[in-house]
Design a protein around this motif. Sequence first.
Motif, mmCIF file in Angstrom:
data_model
loop_
_atom_site.group_PDB
_atom_site.id
_atom_site.type_symbol
_atom_site.label_atom_id
_atom_site.label_comp_id
_atom_site.label_asym_id
_atom_site.label_seq_id
_atom_site.Cartn_x
_atom_site.Cartn_y
_atom_site.Cartn_z
ATOM 1 N N GLY A 47 0.685 -1.340 -0.205
ATOM 2 C CA GLY A 47 -0.263 -0.226 -0.183
ATOM 3 C C GLY A 47 0.988 1.300 0.123
ATOM 4 O O GLY A 47 2.226 1.169 0.156
ATOM 5 N N ASP A 48 0.302 2.163 -0.353
ATOM 6 C CA ASP A 48 0.746 3.419 -0.233
ATOM 7 C C ASP A 48 0.984 4.647 0.307
ATOM 8 O O ASP A 48 1.002 5.698 0.461
ATOM 9 C CB ASP A 48 0.976 4.190 -2.348
ATOM 10 C CG ASP A 48 -0.550 4.457 -2.539
ATOM 11 O OD1 ASP A 48 -1.382 3.989 -1.208
ATOM 12 O OD2 ASP A 48 -0.722 4.860 -3.223
ATOM 13 N N ALA A 90 -6.516 -2.004 4.317
ATOM 14 C CA ALA A 90 -7.243 -2.629 3.621
ATOM 15 C C ALA A 90 -6.907 -3.909 3.662
ATOM 16 O O ALA A 90 -6.717 -5.038 3.559
ATOM 17 C CB ALA A 90 -7.105 -1.452 2.484
ATOM 18 N N LEU A 91 -5.849 -3.797 3.366
ATOM 19 C CA LEU A 91 -4.437 -5.440 2.970
ATOM 20 C C LEU A 91 -4.587 -6.129 4.269
ATOM 21 O O LEU A 91 -4.912 -7.127 3.992
ATOM 22 C CB LEU A 91 -2.578 -4.746 2.309
ATOM 23 C CG LEU A 91 -3.132 -4.284 0.764
ATOM 24 C CD1 LEU A 91 -1.836 -3.788 0.410
ATOM 25 C CD2 LEU A 91 -3.193 -4.630 0.359
ATOM 26 N N GLN A 92 -4.566 -5.328 5.042
ATOM 27 C CA GLN A 92 -3.862 -5.705 6.685
ATOM 28 C C GLN A 92 -6.020 -6.763 6.875
ATOM 29 O O GLN A 92 -5.446 -7.667 6.924
ATOM 30 C CB GLN A 92 -3.442 -4.715 7.741
ATOM 31 C CG GLN A 92 -3.628 -5.258 8.970
ATOM 32 C CD GLN A 92 -3.280 -4.203 9.941
ATOM 33 O OE1 GLN A 92 -3.241 -3.230 9.994
ATOM 34 N NE2 GLN A 92 -1.515 -4.672 10.157
ATOM 35 N N GLN A 145 2.292 -4.736 9.357
ATOM 36 C CA GLN A 145 2.331 -4.118 10.566
ATOM 37 C C GLN A 145 3.247 -3.008 10.353
ATOM 38 O O GLN A 145 2.743 -1.751 10.688
ATOM 39 C CB GLN A 145 2.715 -4.550 11.676
ATOM 40 C CG GLN A 145 2.683 -4.093 12.837
ATOM 41 C CD GLN A 145 1.228 -3.132 12.881
ATOM 42 O OE1 GLN A 145 0.175 -4.055 12.383
ATOM 43 N NE2 GLN A 145 1.387 -2.031 13.760
ATOM 44 N N ALA A 146 4.532 -3.101 9.652
ATOM 45 C CA ALA A 146 5.591 -2.395 8.827
ATOM 46 C C ALA A 146 5.561 -1.784 8.154
ATOM 47 O O ALA A 146 5.636 -0.443 8.085
ATOM 48 C CB ALA A 146 7.082 -3.311 8.837
ATOM 49 N N ALA A 147 4.644 -1.630 7.151
ATOM 50 C CA ALA A 147 4.447 -0.622 6.011
ATOM 51 C C ALA A 147 3.122 0.528 7.040
ATOM 52 O O ALA A 147 3.104 1.326 6.821
ATOM 53 C CB ALA A 147 3.378 -1.706 5.166
ATOM 54 N N LEU A 148 1.846 0.033 7.537
ATOM 55 C CA LEU A 148 1.640 0.683 8.485
ATOM 56 C C LEU A 148 1.852 1.435 9.295
ATOM 57 O O LEU A 148 1.546 2.648 9.491
ATOM 58 C CB LEU A 148 0.385 -0.285 8.942
ATOM 59 C CG LEU A 148 -0.945 0.676 9.998
ATOM 60 C CD1 LEU A 148 -1.743 1.262 8.747
ATOM 61 C CD2 LEU A 148 -1.705 -0.429 10.675
ATOM 62 N N GLU A 149 2.568 0.862 10.063
ATOM 63 C CA GLU A 149 3.419 1.753 10.832
ATOM 64 C C GLU A 149 4.541 2.846 10.340
ATOM 65 O O GLU A 149 4.516 4.073 10.493
ATOM 66 C CB GLU A 149 4.761 1.196 11.565
ATOM 67 C CG GLU A 149 3.611 0.228 13.107
ATOM 68 C CD GLU A 149 5.018 -0.721 13.515
ATOM 69 O OE1 GLU A 149 5.539 -0.405 13.327
ATOM 70 O OE2 GLU A 149 4.377 -1.234 14.144
ATOM 71 N N PHE A 150 5.149 2.587 9.074
ATOM 72 C CA PHE A 150 5.788 3.485 8.339
ATOM 73 C C PHE A 150 5.121 5.004 7.637
ATOM 74 O O PHE A 150 5.039 6.114 8.102
ATOM 75 C CB PHE A 150 6.582 2.806 7.271
ATOM 76 C CG PHE A 150 6.559 4.025 6.493
ATOM 77 C CD1 PHE A 150 8.263 3.924 6.316
ATOM 78 C CD2 PHE A 150 6.430 4.114 5.070
ATOM 79 C CE1 PHE A 150 9.128 5.210 5.514
ATOM 80 C CE2 PHE A 150 7.049 4.744 3.872
ATOM 81 C CZ PHE A 150 8.333 5.904 4.676
#
Length: 696
Positions: free
Chosen positions: A303-304, A311-313, A378-383
């Motif tokens: 995701g961007d 949504a991906l999570q 989770q790492a992408a969401l936190e970023f």
Amino acid sequence: MEASVILPILKKKLAFLSGGKDRRSGLILTIPLCLEQTNMDELSVTLDYLLSIPSEKCKARGFTVIVDGRKSQWNVVKTVVLMLQNVVPAEVSLVCVVKPDEFWDKKVTHFCFWKEKDRLGFEVILVSANKLTRYIEPCQLTEDFGGSLTYDHMDWLNKRLVFEKFTKESTSLLDELALINNGSDKGNEQEKERSVDLNFLPSVDPETVLQTGHELLSELQQRRFNGSDGGVSWSPMDDELLAQPQVMKLLDSLREQYTRYQEVCRQRSKRTQLEEIQQKVMQVVNWLEGPGSEQLRAQWGIGDSIRASQALQQKHEEIESQHSEWFAVYVELNQQIAALLNAGDEEDLVELKSLQQQLSDVCYRQASQLEFRQNLLQAALEFHGVAQDLSQQLDGLLGMLCVDVAPADGASIQQTLKLLEEKLKSVDVGLQGLREKGQGLLDQISNQASWAYGKDVTIENKENVDHIQGVMEDMQLRKQRCEDMVDVRRLKMLQMVQLFKCEEDASQAVEWLSELLDALLKTHIRLGDDAQETKVLLEKHRKFVDVAQSTYDYGRQLLQATVVLCQSLRCTSRSSGDTLPRLNRVWKQFTVASEERVHRLEMSIAFHSNAEKILQDCPEEPEAINDEEQFEEVEAVGKSLLDRLTVPVVYPDGTEQYFGSPSDMASTAEHIRDRMKLVSLKRQQLRHPELVTTES
């Protein structure tokens, strides 16, 4: 023959074994005849049943038969005695016919018994009830014949019914269990191919039969040691003694066969369970390696934005939910396999361990895939979350820098500067956190290829990497622009902070000086008890004045710095206009009070010095002591000092203020008066020495 078949006949008590024994240890068989006509067929059946109970050893000792004819006719008695020859001819040793009170025809009866003695094969005697003890001990006779032996026919009959029922059920159950157990031993291979059905279940519950046997054995053993209801100790009947080993033997056999039966059922249940486990294991493995793996292969983006990552999570959580159902089956299967392994059957250990290993490998591999994907999202969401927070912080900082700062007061300016510094520091921390999150996410993406199941994810990885690096570079440029604007704003705000700080410190100097003045008036009130102490107080006061002078000078310097800063910032100070007059007013008040304090201490020194010279007994200088002028000077100084203690300090503006409280001044004045009284007394002693001699 079973008691349950002839139960109505046995209840009539046509004959019974009371448990008593004759002097040869033979059993006593009692036939109580009644007024009614006795059914000989029923009596014969009863005797057949009773004589089937004792053991062969017991029968070999012979029977003593008591025919109670007190309520019957001689013909009936004779018939019963003759019937004994056909029923138990070899076992009967003695027949005692209890005669009634109205004696039968002695000649007839004696002749009949004597005539039939050789043919009968046993001795028959005619005896009254009270003479029966000549042949049988009283303790072996029932109460009907004057003995002490207790016998309950219905109790005996009930126990026989229980015993025979237990014997019948246990024997049948033993046959069924033996058939099941033996069939299982011979046909293990065939039984593996079919499941358990009702043909392999016994007709009665073994636990119930065992419980019945234990209760029966307990009752039989208890009767060996307990007395009857009347409390008379007695020995059990031979049939009861014989029943105990029979019950114990049946119980031992039942326990042995039942234990084997339980093991057969356990083995059969275990084999069935093993087949079910194999089927479930293959279901779990096939789903995880099939549909489960396909779901994971289709999800690789990060995701961007926060919304896209969420949504991906959410999609991944749906996948995990489906996997959780199969993992729950895995946990249950693993527990079942562990239980079977603990059983320790050699033939199944290899197969069970193989199933357990296969299931664990597939489940752990799939769980690792899910965990890796979850950690990546989770790492992408936190970023993205850190990037969004940092963007909002930069927007807020830029908004503060675009608004001009009006100098309200030093606290607000300093608070604004502090807030500006905190925001800039927060931006630094946020940018550092963004870099750490971004680098961690890049590291995870670089490891993504090893979990790709052979799928080429280079293009997707490149897009994700470019997006992460672009976000970090954009945030770095925005932070640099804000830092340049913060430097300019910081310089101006520091000057404002310094201006208001000088004004605040100048006001604080006025407060300090006021506190020193208040301390001077309230606590610096002692004049000393002698000249030496008063000199020490005077020295301390001069140091106290030096502190006040430094405070005053510090306040004036701050006010001068305020003027310079206002000129530099081209603004007017709101507080410095009235601070200088306040500072000068307090300083003048302190100066007046300090001078008054010095005058009082100096007068106190003069008073104590002269008084101490007079009061000291110095024979070498009598003319000095006798000098009248010294006495007058001490008195004059003392009175002046007392008068000064009552006078307030008058400030330049006309206001007045006293040193200390009235009680403090009264205490000081009282000490001065006491010293003046001593001086006056010394003066009288010098003028009239004869008064001192007379008093002595």
